[in-house]
Design an enzyme around this catalytic site. Structure first.
Site, mmCIF file in Angstrom:
data_model
loop_
_atom_site.group_PDB
_atom_site.id
_atom_site.type_symbol
_atom_site.label_atom_id
_atom_site.label_comp_id
_atom_site.label_asym_id
_atom_site.label_seq_id
_atom_site.Cartn_x
_atom_site.Cartn_y
_atom_site.Cartn_z
ATOM 1 C CB SER A 1 -0.878 -0.017 1.252
ATOM 2 O OG SER A 1 -1.372 1.274 1.528
ATOM 3 C CE1 TYR B 1 -6.136 4.312 -1.270
ATOM 4 C CE2 TYR B 1 -4.568 4.234 0.519
ATOM 5 C CZ TYR B 1 -5.753 3.832 -0.035
ATOM 6 O OH TYR B 1 -6.559 2.946 0.632
ATOM 7 C CB THR C 1 -6.835 2.467 -4.489
ATOM 8 O OG1 THR C 1 -6.124 1.244 -4.336
ATOM 9 C CG2 THR C 1 -8.095 2.405 -3.640
ATOM 10 C CE LYS D 1 -7.791 -3.021 -3.397
ATOM 11 N NZ LYS D 1 -8.217 -2.065 -2.368
ATOM 12 C CG HIS E 1 -11.260 0.429 0.503
ATOM 13 N ND1 HIS E 1 -10.513 1.107 -0.417
ATOM 14 C CD2 HIS E 1 -10.505 0.436 1.639
ATOM 15 C CE1 HIS E 1 -9.380 1.532 0.141
ATOM 16 N NE2 HIS E 1 -9.353 1.123 1.383
HETATM 17 N N1 FMN Z 1 -6.919 -0.745 0.029
HETATM 18 C C1 FMN Z 1 -6.048 0.013 -0.648
HETATM 19 O O1 FMN Z 1 -6.143 0.092 -1.871
HETATM 20 N N2 FMN Z 1 -5.047 0.695 0.022
HETATM 21 C C2 FMN Z 1 -4.899 0.640 1.370
HETATM 22 O O2 FMN Z 1 -4.004 1.249 1.929
HETATM 23 C C3 FMN Z 1 -5.831 -0.139 2.098
HETATM 24 N N3 FMN Z 1 -5.742 -0.234 3.443
HETATM 25 C C4 FMN Z 1 -6.552 -1.110 4.123
HETATM 26 C C5 FMN Z 1 -6.370 -1.280 5.495
HETATM 27 C C6 FMN Z 1 -7.134 -2.219 6.185
HETATM 28 C C7 FMN Z 1 -6.922 -2.421 7.649
HETATM 29 C C8 FMN Z 1 -8.106 -2.984 5.484
HETATM 30 C C9 FMN Z 1 -8.922 -4.024 6.192
HETATM 31 C C10 FMN Z 1 -8.301 -2.784 4.132
HETATM 32 C C11 FMN Z 1 -7.534 -1.858 3.423
HETATM 33 N N4 FMN Z 1 -7.677 -1.675 2.052
HETATM 34 C C12 FMN Z 1 -6.824 -0.862 1.373
HETATM 35 C C13 FMN Z 1 -8.671 -2.457 1.298
HETATM 36 C C14 FMN Z 1 -8.077 -3.807 0.869
HETATM 37 O O3 FMN Z 1 -7.104 -3.666 -0.126
HETATM 38 C C15 FMN Z 1 -9.157 -4.738 0.329
HETATM 39 O O4 FMN Z 1 -9.838 -4.094 -0.706
HETATM 40 C C16 FMN Z 1 -10.144 -5.154 1.421
HETATM 41 O O5 FMN Z 1 -9.451 -5.469 2.602
HETATM 42 C C17 FMN Z 1 -10.930 -6.349 0.963
HETATM 43 O O6 FMN Z 1 -11.910 -6.680 1.893
HETATM 44 P P1 FMN Z 1 -11.710 -7.836 3.003
HETATM 45 O O7 FMN Z 1 -10.761 -7.288 3.996
HETATM 46 O O8 FMN Z 1 -13.084 -8.011 3.542
HETATM 47 O O9 FMN Z 1 -11.167 -9.033 2.311
#
Ligand code: FMN
Length: 375
Positions: free
Chosen positions: A107, A130, A155, A249, A273
């Protein structure tokens, strides 16, 4: 609890080890968390239609993705602040992914830098972008390119930060604010607090030292908001900037998926997300088949995947790969790198068992006839 045997067990262990504010940041989602729960119920509502009298004595999970042979159609989703779950959490995830030969996605909001992660693991690394400010984005993209990342992921689902009410109530953010409640929370979770004392409070590593002279970039970083003006024209700009595989994404609408690939993206990741942005959003799995029908480029997916059976359903419905988010973060928070490795073992073995009982010897032979969905 005895040895964890499923991802949900890791969720319970993570809840025990982490202070409440950190667990809530991991586990929580936007507003009423209807989207979070809907991601699960949409996946659960799909039923299998198994085939019998098929020789499934030899099975394969291997698949091709962007010209590479992967042992399973999985990747580690990009997640910010991994260092708050476990010391050097990004490195632990990257190394575990490399061990299983699946891509690790770093990330922008990571607590280990682009370069540090590149050095720690020889596995396939993708970088998630981002866009806070275009000049800063250009620098990050250049760094990812120099450090050998093979795929860039834009994203698109954070125009503004989602309203995560658990975080609001807990006053969660970096730097951690040491209010009396936070101190008490820390005392009640001594193993986590000791790790924090030993390794220091994690920071957003990729922004450190970012153009101290550039006042526009500094203002954008201070605002802690994304560049909400990023649009289709800007996607063209990014396409020009990045010479390798580019994925978008956060797509939900199949027409957006089609437009991304028409503009030169090499694929899309359907995602909401994990329910953390727009509450009551459709689950990505609900739009998967239509998105696949509208583009000839790979469609990947995430949001709500906790079981091997969930992965098999998505692949049967046309996805080329699944990103694992919280599923691996629970294991990271509970047991570090060893936990992530075990969670991946669980995922691989659940996929394998599902294929066997579904009557499908190879994951590459899955198709829509193996499932029935209400959408
Ligand atoms: N998605 C991003 O594109 N960039 C991020 O920095 C980012 N940070 C996240 C931090 C956390 C704690 C979580 C749980 C998700 C984050 N996401 C981020 C989304 C994840 O990439 C992903 O889309 C999401 O976790 C999928 O859902 P799930 O956790 O239910 O499998």
């Amino acid at each position: 609890m005895r040895k964890p045997i499923k991802i949900e067990d890791y969720r319970h262990l993570a809840r025990q080890r982490l202070p409440r504010m950190v667990f809530d940041y991991l586990d929580g989602a936007a507003e009423d968390e209807i989207g979070l729960n809907h991601n699960r119920s949409a996946l659960e509502s799909i039923r299998f239609n198994p085939k019998r009298l098929v020789d499934v004595s030899q099975r394969s999970l291997a698949t091709n993705l962007f010209g590479k042979r992967l042992p399973a159609p999985l990747a580690v989703a990009p997640t910010g602040l991994n260092g708050v779950f476990w010391p050097k959490g990004d490195l632990a995830l990257a190394r575990a992914a490399a061990k299983f030969d699946i891509p690790f996605i770093l990330s922008t909001a990571s607590t280990a830098s682009i370069e540090e992660v590149a050095q720690c693991s020889s596995g396939e690394k993708w970088f998630q972008l981002y866009v806070v400010h275009r000049r800063l984005a250009k620098q990050l993209v250049g760094r990812a390119l120099n450090a050998g990342y093979t795929t860039l992921i834009l994203t698109t689902d954070i125009a503004v930060n989602g309203l995560r009410e658990r975080d609001l109530r807990n006053d969660f953010g970096l730097p951690i604010r040491y209010t009396p409640r936070v101190m008490l929370d820390g005392c009640l979770h001594p193993r986590w607090s000791l790790d924090l004392l030993r390794h220091g409070v994690p920071e957003l590593a990729n922004f450190k030292g970012a153009d101290a002279q550039d006042t526009e970039i500094q203002a954008a970083l201070l605002s802690r908001q994304m560049d909400a003006s990023f649009d289709w024209e800007a996607l063209k700009w990014l396409r020009e900037l990045w010479p390798h595989t580019l994925l978008v994404k956060g797509i939900i609408d199949p027409l957006d998926a089609q437009r991304c690939t028409e503009l030169g993206a090499d694929g899309v990741i359907l995602s909401n997300h994990g329910g953390r942005q727009l509450d009551t959003c459709l689950a990505p799995i609900e739009r998967l088949e239509e998105a696949v029908s509208l583009t000839d480029k790979p469609v990947l997916i995430d949001s709500g995947f906790r079981r091997g059976a969930d992965v098999v359903k998505a692949i049967a419905m046309g996805a080329q790969g699944v990103l694992l988010g919280r599923a691996l973060l629970y294991a990271l928070a509970a047991k570090g790198e060893a936990g992530v490795e075990h969670a991946l073992e669980l995922m691989f073995s659940e996929i394998d068992r599902t294929l066997a009982n579904l009557g499908c010897a190879s994951i590459e032979d899955l198709n829509g006839d193996y499932v029935r969905s209400p959408f």
